[in-house]
Design a protein around this motif. Sequence first.
Motif, PDB file in Angstrom:
ATOM      1  N   GLU A  99      33.886 -32.942 -47.268  1.00 18.36           N
ATOM      2  CA  GLU A  99      35.253 -32.779 -47.761  1.00 18.36           C
ATOM      3  C   GLU A  99      36.225 -32.534 -46.620  1.00 18.36           C
ATOM      4  O   GLU A  99      37.369 -33.008 -46.646  1.00 18.36           O
ATOM      5  N   TRP A 100      35.779 -31.801 -45.592  1.00 18.39           N
ATOM      6  CA  TRP A 100      36.633 -31.566 -44.430  1.00 18.39           C
ATOM      7  C   TRP A 100      36.929 -32.871 -43.707  1.00 18.39           C
ATOM      8  O   TRP A 100      38.073 -33.131 -43.303  1.00 18.39           O
ATOM      9  N   LEU A 101      35.923 -33.717 -43.575  1.00 22.67           N
ATOM     10  CA  LEU A 101      36.131 -35.011 -42.927  1.00 22.67           C
ATOM     11  C   LEU A 101      37.038 -35.911 -43.765  1.00 22.67           C
ATOM     12  O   LEU A 101      37.831 -36.689 -43.211  1.00 22.67           O
ATOM     13  N   CYS A 102      36.931 -35.820 -45.073  1.00 19.40           N
ATOM     14  CA  CYS A 102      37.790 -36.626 -45.949  1.00 19.40           C
ATOM     15  C   CYS A 102      39.263 -36.320 -45.725  1.00 19.40           C
ATOM     16  O   CYS A 102      40.122 -37.205 -45.858  1.00 19.40           O
ATOM     17  N   ASP A 103      39.559 -35.077 -45.375  1.00 16.43           N
ATOM     18  CA  ASP A 103      40.951 -34.668 -45.174  1.00 16.43           C
ATOM     19  C   ASP A 103      41.422 -34.846 -43.737  1.00 16.43           C
ATOM     20  O   ASP A 103      42.575 -34.539 -43.421  1.00 16.43           O
ATOM     21  N   ARG A 104      40.545 -35.337 -42.870  1.00 17.95           N
ATOM     22  CA  ARG A 104      40.855 -35.440 -41.446  1.00 17.95           C
ATOM     23  C   ARG A 104      41.586 -36.743 -41.149  1.00 17.95           C
ATOM     24  O   ARG A 104      41.100 -37.838 -41.489  1.00 17.95           O
ATOM     25  N   ASP A 105      42.751 -36.668 -40.541  1.00 18.42           N
ATOM     26  CA  ASP A 105      43.470 -37.870 -40.124  1.00 18.42           C
ATOM     27  C   ASP A 105      42.645 -38.621 -39.084  1.00 18.42           C
ATOM     28  O   ASP A 105      42.030 -38.025 -38.202  1.00 18.42           O
ATOM     29  N   GLY A 106      42.637 -39.927 -39.189  1.00 12.71           N
ATOM     30  CA  GLY A 106      41.918 -40.746 -38.231  1.00 12.71           C
ATOM     31  C   GLY A 106      40.459 -40.964 -38.564  1.00 12.71           C
ATOM     32  O   GLY A 106      39.753 -41.656 -37.824  1.00 12.71           O
ATOM     33  N   VAL A 107      39.980 -40.367 -39.665  1.00 19.03           N
ATOM     34  CA  VAL A 107      38.593 -40.556 -40.099  1.00 19.03           C
ATOM     35  C   VAL A 107      38.578 -41.373 -41.376  1.00 19.03           C
ATOM     36  O   VAL A 107      39.244 -41.026 -42.360  1.00 19.03           O
ATOM     37  N   ASP A 108      37.827 -42.457 -41.358  1.00 22.98           N
ATOM     38  CA  ASP A 108      37.651 -43.285 -42.548  1.00 22.98           C
ATOM     39  C   ASP A 108      36.199 -43.150 -42.993  1.00 22.98           C
ATOM     40  O   ASP A 108      35.298 -43.747 -42.411  1.00 22.98           O
TER      41      ASP A 108
END
Length: 243
Positions: free
Chosen positions: A17-26
């Motif tokens: 979930e943290w990665l989902c909210d991270r800009d630049g991460v798809d």
Amino acid sequence: MDVVFLGTNNYGREIYEWLCDRDGVDLRAMLTERAQLDLVATIEPDVVVAAGFTHIVPPEVLSVPDRGCLNVHPGVLPETRGYNPNVWSIVDDLPAGATVHYMDEGVDTGDVVATREVETSFADTGKDVYRRVERACVDLFCEVWPAVESGTVEARSQADEAGTYHRKQDFLDLCELDPDEEVRVVDLLDRLRALTFPPFDNARIEVDGRAYYVDVEIRPADAGETDDPDGGEDDSYGTVSSY
């Protein structure tokens, strides 16, 4: 950055979930089963992140992402490789904590990016330790991820470092208590508290033809003091090592 995520457990979902909210991460996919791993070659992500994935990732999958495959291990490497490191940290008197490392063809043997130890005490059960380790897994990953994105990660090899390794069968054997075994009291208590993880029934003994499950509770003798590193409040953890 294209990411494929492997994982199923609580800290894995929080990292996802943290990665989902991270800009630049798809985040291109979340895989939870071994049979789904063929999708990694189809997607060709920049990096694979594993947190709580219970299957061994084969070499042909590990070689796909240009930036490698990162795993979040709920133990301090190389000391506690393999299954249920929170249990073995108590039984073998080893550090408990979290490690972010690159995956290779071995089990928990890849280059280490960073480790974090959590505080423990003789009053801890396996569940107490695991609760702190979960928090450390998430926080440590979030701290090292910017270096992954920027390509500035520094990692050290485990090749020349000795460590312990335990399989699932080792844990199952640990759960079976021999009523006739002679053992030091402190070693028995370490074993029982390591296996205490309610609501699960782990430690088991047969006496007079009847089976019993065993949990243990240990508390400080001075009621005015606490031996809990958490102080009854937020989870806490100790030192951090980055490479």
